[in-house]
Design an enzyme around this catalytic site. Structure first.
Site, mmCIF file in Angstrom:
data_model
loop_
_atom_site.group_PDB
_atom_site.id
_atom_site.type_symbol
_atom_site.label_atom_id
_atom_site.label_comp_id
_atom_site.label_asym_id
_atom_site.label_seq_id
_atom_site.Cartn_x
_atom_site.Cartn_y
_atom_site.Cartn_z
ATOM 1 C CB CYS A 179 0.510 6.429 -2.754
ATOM 2 S SG CYS A 179 2.179 5.811 -2.592
ATOM 3 C CD GLU A 180 3.774 7.767 -9.312
ATOM 4 O OE1 GLU A 180 2.978 7.458 -10.340
ATOM 5 O OE2 GLU A 180 4.719 8.641 -9.504
ATOM 6 C CG HIS A 181 6.198 7.318 -4.493
ATOM 7 N ND1 HIS A 181 5.883 8.512 -4.047
ATOM 8 C CD2 HIS A 181 6.780 7.351 -5.732
ATOM 9 C CE1 HIS A 181 6.284 9.278 -4.864
ATOM 10 N NE2 HIS A 181 6.719 8.697 -5.876
ATOM 11 C CG HIS A 182 4.787 3.674 -0.287
ATOM 12 N ND1 HIS A 182 4.742 4.866 -0.468
ATOM 13 C CD2 HIS A 182 5.793 3.358 0.564
ATOM 14 C CE1 HIS A 182 5.893 5.247 0.207
ATOM 15 N NE2 HIS A 182 6.281 4.317 0.813
ATOM 16 C CD GLN A 240 -3.172 15.211 -2.126
ATOM 17 O OE1 GLN A 240 -2.710 14.355 -1.305
ATOM 18 N NE2 GLN A 240 -3.607 16.146 -1.637
ATOM 19 C CG HIS A 290 -1.005 10.355 1.070
ATOM 20 N ND1 HIS A 290 -0.434 10.126 -0.364
ATOM 21 C CD2 HIS A 290 -1.612 11.535 0.972
ATOM 22 C CE1 HIS A 290 -0.971 11.200 -1.021
ATOM 23 N NE2 HIS A 290 -1.737 12.075 -0.449
ATOM 24 C CB CYS A 309 2.517 5.316 1.934
ATOM 25 S SG CYS A 309 2.233 6.987 1.166
#
Ligand SMILES: [Zn+2]
Length: 217
Positions: free
Chosen positions: A105-108, A146, A174, A176
């Site tokens: 996941c590119e956010h976390h 995703q 996920h 996260c």
């Protein structure tokens, strides 16, 4: 035609070179392992650890190799796997389901792990079945969300195969959401992208959903 593919989602380091040899993008940026190592050391110090204690000495190098593996898709071109097609008069649904993957996941920068189901209705050209799994592998091995991953795979199948219809369903858990934040273990995120026949024709769409989910309790 339905094929199930539930291999180990995480590719092994020795396979990485093979993948890279197959389909390098013309991207001049190499993975800068020493730079990742320095950054990991910095994070360890910043959280209050001693990066020089015995147990952590090898950690920056290990994490750097892991990131090189997790993000290998940045330097690979998934279209490479969609070039070899065979002329075949088959105009029903082709589905490869349960293609396991792990992405980040590119956010976390935490993994999300799940399965992708890829279906298409050929227009005179069919693809080797394992190639669909290859495409998932390359697209997953990048910093991702995703929703974009689902759309990206569908778009690739449409543009490279010229298929009459493309359906991509991705389901993943996920980290996260499960290990931090709202902490909801067991929650699954499901995304889908329907193109061509699967979008316009309700019964074709229902057929593919039945093929994907029909056998499940
Ligand atoms: Zn996240």
């Amino acid at each position: 035609m339905v094929e199930s593919d539930s291999d180990d989602p995480c590719i092994r380091m020795e396979d990485l070179g093979k993948l890279k040899g197959e389909a390098m993008l013309a991207d001049p940026r190499p993975m800068d392992l020493p730079r990742i190592e320095r950054a990991v050391r910095e994070i360890l110090s910043a959280v209050g650890e001693d990066p020089d204690r015995e147990g952590l000495l090898e950690t920056p190098a290990r994490v750097a190799r892991m990131y090189a593996e997790m993000f290998a898709g940045l330097h690979l071109d998934p279209r490479e796997h969609l070039q070899k097609v065979f002329t075949e008069q088959y105009d029903e649904v082709v589905l490869v389901k349960d293609i396991s993957f792990c992405s980040m996941c590119e956010h976390h920068l935490l993994p999300f792990i799940g399965h992708a189901h890829l279906a298409y209705v050929p227009s005179g050209k069919v693809l080797g079945l394992s190639k669909l799994a290859r495409v998932v592998e390359v697209v997953a091995r990048r910093p991702q969300v995703q929703e974009r991953m689902t759309e990206e795979i569908a778009g690739l199948l449409v543009s490279e195969l010229g298929a009459k219809g493309v359906a991509v369903v991705v389901e993943a858990s996920h980290s996260c959401m499960t290990i931090r934040g709202v902490r909801k273990p067991g929650s699954m995120c499901v995304t889908s992208s329907m193109k061509g026949l699967f979008r316009s024709n309700l019964s074709t769409r229902a057929e593919v959903m039945q093929l994907i989910y029909g056998g499940r309790r």
